[in-house]
Design a protein around this motif. Structure first.
Motif, PDB file in Angstrom:
ATOM      1  N   VAL A 199       8.338  -4.045  -5.770  1.00  0.00           N
ATOM      2  CA  VAL A 199       7.103  -4.044  -5.130  1.00  0.00           C
ATOM      3  C   VAL A 199       6.963  -2.648  -4.615  1.00  0.00           C
ATOM      4  O   VAL A 199       5.688  -2.168  -5.157  1.00  0.00           O
ATOM      5  N   VAL A 200       7.743  -1.682  -4.381  1.00  0.00           N
ATOM      6  CA  VAL A 200       7.553  -0.209  -4.228  1.00  0.00           C
ATOM      7  C   VAL A 200       6.977   0.042  -5.574  1.00  0.00           C
ATOM      8  O   VAL A 200       6.010   0.852  -5.507  1.00  0.00           O
ATOM      9  N   GLU A 201       7.660   0.017  -6.879  1.00  0.00           N
ATOM     10  CA  GLU A 201       7.130   0.415  -7.937  1.00  0.00           C
ATOM     11  C   GLU A 201       5.836  -0.087  -8.534  1.00  0.00           C
ATOM     12  O   GLU A 201       5.194   0.686  -8.927  1.00  0.00           O
ATOM     13  N   ALA A 202       5.699  -1.383  -8.246  1.00  0.00           N
ATOM     14  CA  ALA A 202       4.401  -1.880  -8.648  1.00  0.00           C
ATOM     15  C   ALA A 202       3.281  -1.376  -7.878  1.00  0.00           C
ATOM     16  O   ALA A 202       1.982  -1.060  -8.365  1.00  0.00           O
ATOM     17  N   THR A 203       3.478  -1.182  -6.517  1.00  0.00           N
ATOM     18  CA  THR A 203       2.370  -0.405  -5.576  1.00  0.00           C
ATOM     19  C   THR A 203       2.134   0.823  -6.313  1.00  0.00           C
ATOM     20  O   THR A 203       0.570   1.399  -6.355  1.00  0.00           O
ATOM     21  N   GLN A 204       2.877   1.687  -6.690  1.00  0.00           N
ATOM     22  CA  GLN A 204       2.611   2.979  -7.133  1.00  0.00           C
ATOM     23  C   GLN A 204       2.094   2.947  -8.636  1.00  0.00           C
ATOM     24  O   GLN A 204       1.157   3.675  -8.566  1.00  0.00           O
ATOM     25  N   ILE A 205       2.367   2.165  -9.283  1.00  0.00           N
ATOM     26  CA  ILE A 205       1.853   1.917 -10.685  1.00  0.00           C
ATOM     27  C   ILE A 205       0.322   1.504 -10.307  1.00  0.00           C
ATOM     28  O   ILE A 205      -0.407   2.170 -11.191  1.00  0.00           O
ATOM     29  N   ALA A 206      -0.120   0.612  -9.642  1.00  0.00           N
ATOM     30  CA  ALA A 206      -1.419  -0.062  -9.412  1.00  0.00           C
ATOM     31  C   ALA A 206      -2.201   1.268  -8.790  1.00  0.00           C
ATOM     32  O   ALA A 206      -3.296   1.480  -9.212  1.00  0.00           O
ATOM     33  N   ASP A 208      -1.519   4.466  -9.177  1.00  0.00           N
ATOM     34  CA  ASP A 208      -1.958   5.542 -10.244  1.00  0.00           C
ATOM     35  C   ASP A 208      -3.227   5.005 -11.116  1.00  0.00           C
ATOM     36  O   ASP A 208      -3.752   6.094 -11.643  1.00  0.00           O
ATOM     37  N   TYR A 209      -3.236   3.659 -11.277  1.00  0.00           N
ATOM     38  CA  TYR A 209      -4.255   3.501 -12.252  1.00  0.00           C
ATOM     39  C   TYR A 209      -5.612   3.114 -11.477  1.00  0.00           C
ATOM     40  O   TYR A 209      -6.539   2.530 -11.910  1.00  0.00           O
ATOM     41  N   GLY A 210      -5.848   3.707 -10.450  1.00  0.00           N
ATOM     42  CA  GLY A 210      -6.977   3.532  -9.458  1.00  0.00           C
ATOM     43  C   GLY A 210      -7.124   2.194  -8.603  1.00  0.00           C
ATOM     44  O   GLY A 210      -8.351   2.258  -7.865  1.00  0.00           O
ATOM     45  N   ALA A 211      -6.315   1.531  -8.380  1.00  0.00           N
ATOM     46  CA  ALA A 211      -6.464   0.360  -7.594  1.00  0.00           C
ATOM     47  C   ALA A 211      -6.106   0.845  -5.992  1.00  0.00           C
ATOM     48  O   ALA A 211      -5.727   1.882  -5.611  1.00  0.00           O
ATOM     49  N   THR A 212      -7.011   0.150  -5.092  1.00  0.00           N
ATOM     50  CA  THR A 212      -6.802   0.134  -3.859  1.00  0.00           C
ATOM     51  C   THR A 212      -5.452  -0.405  -3.514  1.00  0.00           C
ATOM     52  O   THR A 212      -5.329  -1.485  -3.562  1.00  0.00           O
ATOM     53  N   THR A 213      -4.584   0.336  -2.638  1.00  0.00           N
ATOM     54  CA  THR A 213      -3.357  -0.538  -2.204  1.00  0.00           C
ATOM     55  C   THR A 213      -3.070  -0.552  -0.795  1.00  0.00           C
ATOM     56  O   THR A 213      -3.381   0.472  -0.215  1.00  0.00           O
ATOM     57  N   ILE A 214      -2.745  -1.526  -0.468  1.00  0.00           N
ATOM     58  CA  ILE A 214      -2.626  -2.157   0.907  1.00  0.00           C
ATOM     59  C   ILE A 214      -0.945  -2.475   1.049  1.00  0.00           C
ATOM     60  O   ILE A 214      -0.564  -3.308   0.013  1.00  0.00           O
ATOM     61  N   ALA A 215      -0.482  -2.096   1.987  1.00  0.00           N
ATOM     62  CA  ALA A 215       1.025  -2.448   2.288  1.00  0.00           C
ATOM     63  C   ALA A 215       1.195  -3.060   3.626  1.00  0.00           C
ATOM     64  O   ALA A 215       0.710  -2.697   4.660  1.00  0.00           O
ATOM     65  N   ILE A 216       1.734  -4.413   3.737  1.00  0.00           N
ATOM     66  CA  ILE A 216       2.170  -4.964   4.931  1.00  0.00           C
ATOM     67  C   ILE A 216       3.743  -4.862   4.988  1.00  0.00           C
ATOM     68  O   ILE A 216       4.503  -5.527   4.467  1.00  0.00           O
ATOM     69  N   THR A 217       4.301  -3.916   5.780  1.00  0.00           N
ATOM     70  CA  THR A 217       5.551  -3.431   5.574  1.00  0.00           C
ATOM     71  C   THR A 217       6.116  -2.760   6.913  1.00  0.00           C
ATOM     72  O   THR A 217       5.218  -2.480   8.071  1.00  0.00           O
ATOM     73  N   GLU A 218       6.896  -2.214   6.802  1.00  0.00           N
ATOM     74  CA  GLU A 218       7.816  -1.426   8.102  1.00  0.00           C
ATOM     75  C   GLU A 218       7.194   0.139   7.836  1.00  0.00           C
ATOM     76  O   GLU A 218       7.359   0.605   6.770  1.00  0.00           O
ATOM     77  N   PRO A 219       6.605   0.483   8.914  1.00  0.00           N
ATOM     78  CA  PRO A 219       6.162   1.923   9.090  1.00  0.00           C
ATOM     79  C   PRO A 219       7.410   2.771   8.512  1.00  0.00           C
ATOM     80  O   PRO A 219       8.319   2.633   8.853  1.00  0.00           O
ATOM     81  N   GLY A 220       6.899   3.887   7.829  1.00  0.00           N
ATOM     82  CA  GLY A 220       7.700   4.962   7.455  1.00  0.00           C
ATOM     83  C   GLY A 220       8.590   4.222   6.410  1.00  0.00           C
ATOM     84  O   GLY A 220       9.649   5.364   6.084  1.00  0.00           O
ATOM     85  N   SER A 221       8.591   3.462   5.930  1.00  0.00           N
ATOM     86  CA  SER A 221       9.259   3.018   4.931  1.00  0.00           C
ATOM     87  C   SER A 221       8.870   3.519   3.435  1.00  0.00           C
ATOM     88  O   SER A 221       7.902   4.009   3.099  1.00  0.00           O
ATOM     89  N   ALA A 222       9.755   3.062   2.220  1.00  0.00           N
ATOM     90  CA  ALA A 222       9.279   3.612   0.852  1.00  0.00           C
ATOM     91  C   ALA A 222       8.107   3.266   0.609  1.00  0.00           C
ATOM     92  O   ALA A 222       7.140   3.629  -0.236  1.00  0.00           O
ATOM     93  N   LEU A 223       7.850   1.715   0.696  1.00  0.00           N
ATOM     94  CA  LEU A 223       6.632   1.086   0.468  1.00  0.00           C
ATOM     95  C   LEU A 223       5.313   1.627   1.181  1.00  0.00           C
ATOM     96  O   LEU A 223       4.346   2.089   0.646  1.00  0.00           O
ATOM     97  N   GLY A 225       4.901   4.527   2.124  1.00  0.00           N
ATOM     98  CA  GLY A 225       4.727   5.930   1.856  1.00  0.00           C
ATOM     99  C   GLY A 225       3.842   5.652   0.146  1.00  0.00           C
ATOM    100  O   GLY A 225       3.173   6.826  -0.231  1.00  0.00           O
ATOM    101  N   ARG A 226       3.727   4.756  -0.286  1.00  0.00           N
ATOM    102  CA  ARG A 226       3.098   4.571  -1.583  1.00  0.00           C
ATOM    103  C   ARG A 226       1.828   4.084  -1.531  1.00  0.00           C
ATOM    104  O   ARG A 226       0.822   3.937  -2.431  1.00  0.00           O
ATOM    105  N   ALA A 227       1.388   3.464  -0.352  1.00  0.00           N
ATOM    106  CA  ALA A 227       0.107   2.487  -0.075  1.00  0.00           C
ATOM    107  C   ALA A 227      -0.707   3.444   0.826  1.00  0.00           C
ATOM    108  O   ALA A 227      -0.670   4.414   1.378  1.00  0.00           O
ATOM    109  N   GLU A 228      -2.262   3.212   0.311  1.00  0.00           N
ATOM    110  CA  GLU A 228      -3.128   4.088   1.099  1.00  0.00           C
ATOM    111  C   GLU A 228      -3.233   3.590   2.400  1.00  0.00           C
ATOM    112  O   GLU A 228      -3.792   4.296   3.266  1.00  0.00           O
ATOM    113  N   ILE A 229      -3.463   2.045   2.598  1.00  0.00           N
ATOM    114  CA  ILE A 229      -3.569   1.581   3.896  1.00  0.00           C
ATOM    115  C   ILE A 229      -2.111   0.617   4.481  1.00  0.00           C
ATOM    116  O   ILE A 229      -1.743  -0.152   3.544  1.00  0.00           O
TER     117      ILE A 229
END
Length: 295
Positions: A199-206, A208-223, A225-229
């Motif tokens: 999930v972390v890697e797919a978020t970064q890949i998306a 990198d290609y210009g997708a808007t990234t949203i994470a529903i996750t623990e604050p401060g986690s690796a995920l 750090g990869r999402a915009e929102i």
């Protein structure tokens, strides 16, 4: 011995405690009863507690597929460090008819929902909702029990508003879908821990290609750090390992709040999709004005 080999020491200890030699039974019982203490004890102490010789302790360690006492103590300490309470659970004393089970589950769910609701940032929720409402496509990524369920539930919520959305719980599919994302795609990644590699890697890949990234996750986690929102939530465990984690309720609270906000952002046209669904289900005798639509 191959240092990369995975040893289920707990299972082996229980096997020796049940069917080993008298000395092995005593040593295994000591370790299972006081794993943390045993992981730090010198060989002389272990031998005295079990009323055996020091060479017998060494043979016991080798019976556990360890090279010796040092290897045994290292592996035992690692097991304790990753969750000794669940690796060495105490006996279950309650009856399956005990109503305190209901109370435990209920209070955990209510507490998780209240904690999550109190910490949600509605400014970020609104930003995420606006992005989803205007997306060409939405993809939801989740891996593992709670998070994969959350991704599928998000898909189940959003398609009702005629939003093109798909959920992906397979790691390879997540990477492939992320690789063909771009501007106009919104990737919503769900992970209660924020550390699921796919999930972390797919978020970064998306991203990198210009997708808007949203994470529903623990604050401060690796995920996070990869999402915009980041729509953050965190529910600490209560130590009751036989009960399903209350984090499910926290994650679903975020999903439901986000989905409702998306409906508001979509506007009146969201109602048209719901009307069509109810009409379609009415033909099967499954629609009722007193019931949720399609649930």
């Amino acid at each position: 011995m191959d240092g990369t080999r995975t040893i289920d020491m707990v299972a082996r200890l229980r096997s020796l405690a049940a069917g080993g030699s008298p000395a092995e039974k005593r040593l295994a019982a000591i370790v299972l009863d006081s794993a943390e203490t045993a992981s730090a004890a010198p060989i002389r102490a272990l031998a005295q507690w079990a009323d055996v010789s020091e060479p017998t302790v060494t043979r016991f360690c080798r019976a556990l597929d360890c090279e010796g006492l040092r290897d045994f103590k290292l592996r035992l300490a690692q097991i304790v460090a990753i969750g000794g309470f669940s690796m060495f659970p105490g006996p279950i004393h309650r009856s399956p008819y005990d109503e305190s089970i209901i109370t435990s589950v209920r209070d955990g769910a209510i507490g998780a929902i209240q904690r999550t609701a109190a910490t949600l940032d509605m400014t970020l929720i609104a930003k995420a909702a606006e992005a989803i409402a205007g997306a060409r496509q939405v993809v939801a990524f989740g891996s593992g029990g709670v998070s994969s369920m959350g991704a599928v539930e998000l898909e189940n919520r959003l398609f009702r508003f005629a939003i093109p959305v798909t959920a992906h719980t397979d790691g390879q599919m997540q990477r492939m879908v992320a690789a063909v994302a771009g501007p106009g795609t919104v990737a919503v990644s769900l992970s209660s821990s924020g550390s699921a590699p796919s999930v972390v890697e797919a978020t970064q890949i998306a991203r990198d290609y210009g997708a808007t990234t949203i994470a529903i996750t623990e604050p401060g986690s690796a995920l996070a750090g990869r999402a915009e929102i980041v729509l953050g939530f965190k529910v600490p465990g209560d130590g009751v390992v036989i009960k399903p984690s209350a984090s499910r309720y926290a994650l679903l609270t975020v999903v439901d709040v986000l989905a409702t906000s998306v409906a508001e952002a979509v506007g009146p046209s969201a109602l048209e999709g719901l009307r069509r669904i109810r009409k379609s289900l009415a033909a099967l005798g499954m629609s009722n004005s007193d019931r949720p639509i399609g649930d």
